[in-house]
Every structure is written in structure tokens, then in C-alpha cells.
Enzyme design. Structure first.
Site, short mmCIF file in Angstrom:
data_model
loop_
_atom_site.label_atom_id
_atom_site.label_comp_id
_atom_site.label_asym_id
_atom_site.label_seq_id
_atom_site.Cartn_x
_atom_site.Cartn_y
_atom_site.Cartn_z
N ARG A 1 -26.64 -103.29 1.26
CA ARG A 1 -27.19 -102.73 0.01
C ARG A 1 -27.35 -103.83 -1.05
NH1 ARG A 1 -22.80 -98.37 -0.63
NH2 ARG A 1 -23.75 -97.88 -2.64
N ARG B 1 -18.06 -91.89 -0.38
CA ARG B 1 -19.36 -92.01 0.30
C ARG B 1 -19.25 -92.78 1.60
NH1 ARG B 1 -23.60 -93.78 -4.26
NH2 ARG B 1 -24.43 -94.89 -2.44
N LYS C 1 -24.49 -97.23 -12.98
CA LYS C 1 -25.64 -96.41 -13.37
C LYS C 1 -25.26 -94.93 -13.46
CE LYS C 1 -28.07 -97.87 -9.81
NZ LYS C 1 -27.06 -98.77 -9.21
N ARG D 1 -14.44 -96.33 -5.42
CA ARG D 1 -15.21 -95.20 -5.96
C ARG D 1 -14.93 -93.90 -5.21
NH1 ARG D 1 -21.55 -95.88 -6.76
NH2 ARG D 1 -21.57 -96.56 -4.59
N ARG E 1 -36.78 -98.71 -6.98
CA ARG E 1 -35.99 -99.75 -6.32
C ARG E 1 -36.89 -100.81 -5.70
NH1 ARG E 1 -31.11 -96.46 -5.37
NH2 ARG E 1 -29.49 -97.65 -4.34
P1 ADP Z 1 -23.82 -96.98 -9.49
O1 ADP Z 1 -24.27 -95.58 -9.86
O2 ADP Z 1 -24.55 -98.04 -10.26
O3 ADP Z 1 -23.82 -97.24 -8.02
P2 ADP Z 1 -21.20 -96.00 -10.38
O4 ADP Z 1 -21.54 -95.44 -11.72
O5 ADP Z 1 -20.96 -95.04 -9.27
O6 ADP Z 1 -22.30 -97.11 -9.95
O7 ADP Z 1 -19.92 -96.95 -10.58
C1 ADP Z 1 -19.28 -97.54 -9.44
C2 ADP Z 1 -17.76 -97.41 -9.60
O8 ADP Z 1 -17.33 -98.30 -10.64
C3 ADP Z 1 -17.28 -96.01 -9.97
O9 ADP Z 1 -16.09 -95.74 -9.28
C4 ADP Z 1 -17.07 -96.10 -11.51
O10 ADP Z 1 -16.03 -95.23 -11.92
C5 ADP Z 1 -16.69 -97.56 -11.70
N1 ADP Z 1 -17.24 -98.14 -12.94
C6 ADP Z 1 -18.44 -97.84 -13.53
N2 ADP Z 1 -18.62 -98.59 -14.65
C7 ADP Z 1 -17.51 -99.39 -14.74
C8 ADP Z 1 -17.08 -100.39 -15.69
N3 ADP Z 1 -17.84 -100.73 -16.74
N4 ADP Z 1 -15.88 -101.00 -15.45
C9 ADP Z 1 -15.11 -100.66 -14.37
N5 ADP Z 1 -15.46 -99.73 -13.47
C10 ADP Z 1 -16.64 -99.11 -13.64
P1 AMP Z 2 -27.49 -94.77 -4.40
O1 AMP Z 2 -26.77 -93.46 -4.48
O2 AMP Z 2 -28.44 -95.00 -5.53
O3 AMP Z 2 -26.54 -95.94 -4.18
O4 AMP Z 2 -28.40 -94.67 -3.09
C1 AMP Z 2 -27.85 -94.49 -1.81
C2 AMP Z 2 -28.87 -94.84 -0.73
O5 AMP Z 2 -29.99 -93.95 -0.81
C3 AMP Z 2 -29.48 -96.24 -0.81
O6 AMP Z 2 -28.67 -97.23 -0.19
C4 AMP Z 2 -30.80 -96.04 -0.06
O7 AMP Z 2 -30.61 -95.98 1.34
C5 AMP Z 2 -31.21 -94.64 -0.52
N1 AMP Z 2 -32.02 -94.66 -1.76
C6 AMP Z 2 -31.70 -94.10 -2.96
N2 AMP Z 2 -32.68 -94.29 -3.86
C7 AMP Z 2 -33.65 -94.99 -3.21
C8 AMP Z 2 -34.92 -95.51 -3.60
N3 AMP Z 2 -35.39 -95.35 -4.85
N4 AMP Z 2 -35.63 -96.19 -2.67
C9 AMP Z 2 -35.18 -96.36 -1.41
N5 AMP Z 2 -34.00 -95.90 -0.98
C10 AMP Z 2 -33.23 -95.22 -1.86
#
Ligand code: ADP
Ligand code: AMP
Length: 218
Positions: free
Chosen positions: A172, A161, A13, A127, A88
Site C-alpha cells: 500500500r 483490518r 484521513k 489501528r 488515488r
Molecule cells: P487513514 O484513514 O489515513 O488510513 P486513520 O485515520 O485510520 O488513517 O489513522 C491510522 C491510525 O493512526 C488510527 O489508529 C488512528 O487512531 C491513528 N492516528 C490518526 N491520526 C493520528 C495522529 N495525528 N497521531 C497519532 N495517531 C494517529
Molecule cells: P483505505 O481504506 O482507504 O486504506 O483503502 C483500502 C483499500 O481499498 C486500498 O488498499 C485499495 O485496495 C482499495 N481502495 C480504496 N480506495 C481506492 C481508490 N480510490 N482507488 C483504488 N483502490 C482503492
């Protein structure tokens, strides 16, 4: 353009929001980033959210809806936004619908990034992000063009993170399945859901989202 990116943690995302905000000139509203900033700043919301986030559980709907309601009032959201990590829960989705309806607005699309659970664990484990500007990277799938230097801002410090550890990731993923996956039928019923294959390489996912949005625009 008012968009929601939907998908489990690690689906991509944040990665896709990066170009969507450039393409449409809209802000990326990442509730995870907002909460991490609140924790770092030591605000009241940050204090309430810290332990919950570290466990990988969801922060309360009440807090999250308050955070988004306030953010949506900013002038930079007038032309749209890309939501990343919100809603969410069904209660959050209903609140978003109400908040937008009050302004005479509605979502244009909800893009689901569909990814296998096994791939998510590998993505999250690899990541990291630029400490200065937050640009996201991956040990295998998205390394900076110049080793140790952020492509976006030239920063040389990177962070991982705290909640990207095996135990929090398990929680999660469970939270996604139990509390967030019900949003798929919610948005499908409203004719807003567009599902994209999130298993493809990053550039192919981008192309698929682009096609889906062109399709909507007609
Ligand atoms: P989200 O925001 O949904 O938690 P991220 O955008 O942070 O996910 O992506 C998670 C990890 O996977 C990051 O390190 C990113 O660089 C990598 N990633 C994202 N999209 C892809 C893809 N299509 N193929 C391989 N790796 C990806
Ligand atoms: P994310 O960066 O989206 O993976 O979010 C990290 C953490 O923040 C999650 O595991 C939750 O603990 C909290 N969080 C982020 N967005 C939300 C949401 N919309 N509702 C509840 N918790 C959230």
C-alpha cells in the site's frame, strides 16, 4: 464544503474526516469503507475488489470512478462532502474534476496530511475500529475513554483490518508513492493543495486543518 483528504495509508484521513463531517454537515466518502461494505455484502464489485485489497494494490480506476460517480448523485452530497481515499490516481482526479464540472461544482480544498513513513507503520499496526459504527481507534494514540466500549455508539466489539498486515502495508505504501503522490503536484498546480503536519497529535492536526479552512473561507 467540498474537500479531499490526501495522504498515505495511516496518515489520519479517516480520523480527521470524523470531525469534518460534523463540523460542515457533509458526508464522509471513504472509498475504502465502501469497498469493504461491498466485500461484506458479496456484491459484484466486492467480488472483484476483495483479493486486490487484501494484497494492498489499487482497485481499477474504472470501478472506483463508477462507485464515486454514483455516490455523488445522492442528495446528501448536494451541500458538499469530504473524500477520504479518493482520488488515488491522476485518472481518478481528472474524472472527479469532470464529474464536478458537469454539476457546475469544484473542490474547495485538498488537505494533505504529511506523515513520515516510519510513523505510518506504527499507526497502522495499532489501528482498530468499532465493529458496529466503524469509529477508529489506536492501541497507543487513541484508546476509547472507557476500555472496551466505543466512545461513539457504546459498541463492545472491535475489529482489525485484514490488510493492516506488514506485507500488504508495504504494497500500500508503494502504491501511494507510485500512483497517488503524483496528485500533490496535480492539485498544487490548481492552487487547491494545503499541506498540514500530520505528525502532530490528533487534536493539533485538527486545529491545523481548521485554520487552513478558515484561511480559504477568508
Ligand atoms: P487513514 O484513514 O489515513 O488510513 P486513520 O485515520 O485510520 O488513517 O489513522 C491510522 C491510525 O493512526 C488510527 O489508529 C488512528 O487512531 C491513528 N492516528 C490518526 N491520526 C493520528 C495522529 N495525528 N497521531 C497519532 N495517531 C494517529
Ligand atoms: P483505505 O481504506 O482507504 O486504506 O483503502 C483500502 C483499500 O481499498 C486500498 O488498499 C485499495 O485496495 C482499495 N481502495 C480504496 N480506495 C481506492 C481508490 N480510490 N482507488 C483504488 N483502490 C482503492
Amino acid at each position: 464544503m467540498r474537500l479531499v483528504l490526501l495522504g498515505p495509508p495511516g496518515a489520519g484521513k479517516g480520523t480527521q474526516a470524523q470531525w469534518l463531517k460534523e463540523r460542515y454537515g457533509i458526508p464522509q466518502l471513504s472509498t475504502g469503507d465502501m469497498l469493504r461494505a461491498a466485500v461484506a455484502a458479496g456484491t459484484e464489485i466486492g467480488r472483484q475488489a476483495k483479493a486486490v485489497m487484501e494484497r494492498g494494490e489499487l482497485v481499477s480506476d474504472e470501478i472506483m470512478i463508477g462507485v464515486i460517480a454514483e455516490r455523488l448523485r445522492s442528495p446528501d452530497c448536494a451541500r458538499g462532502f469530504v473524500l477520504d481515499g479518493f482520488p488515488r490516481t491522476v485518472a481518478q482526479a481528472e474524472a472527479l474534476e469532470r464529474l464536478l464540472a458537469e454539476r457546475g461544482e469544484k473542490l474547495d480544498a485538498v488537505i494533505e496530511l504529511a506523515v513520515d513513513t516510519e510513523a505510518l507503520v506504527e499507526r497502522i499496526a495499532g489501528r482498530f475500529a468499532c465493529a458496529k459504527c466503524g469509529a477508529g481507534y489506536h492501541d497507543r494514540f487513541k484508546r476509547p475513554a472507557v476500555e472496551g466500549v466505543c466512545d461513539v455508539c457504546g459498541g463492545t466489539e472491535f475489529v482489525r483490518r485484514k490488510d493492516d498486515n506488514a506485507e500488504a502495508v508495504r504494497t500500500r505504501l508503494q502504491a501511494y508513492a507510485a500512483q497517488t503522490a503524483p496528485l500533490l503536484p496535480f492539485y498544487r498546480q490548481r492552487g487547491l493543495l494545503r499541506t498540514v503536519d500530520g505528525m502532530a497529535p490528533i487534536a493539533e492536526v485538527t486545529a491545523a486543518i481548521r485554520r487552513a479552512l478558515e484561511d480559504i473561507a477568508g
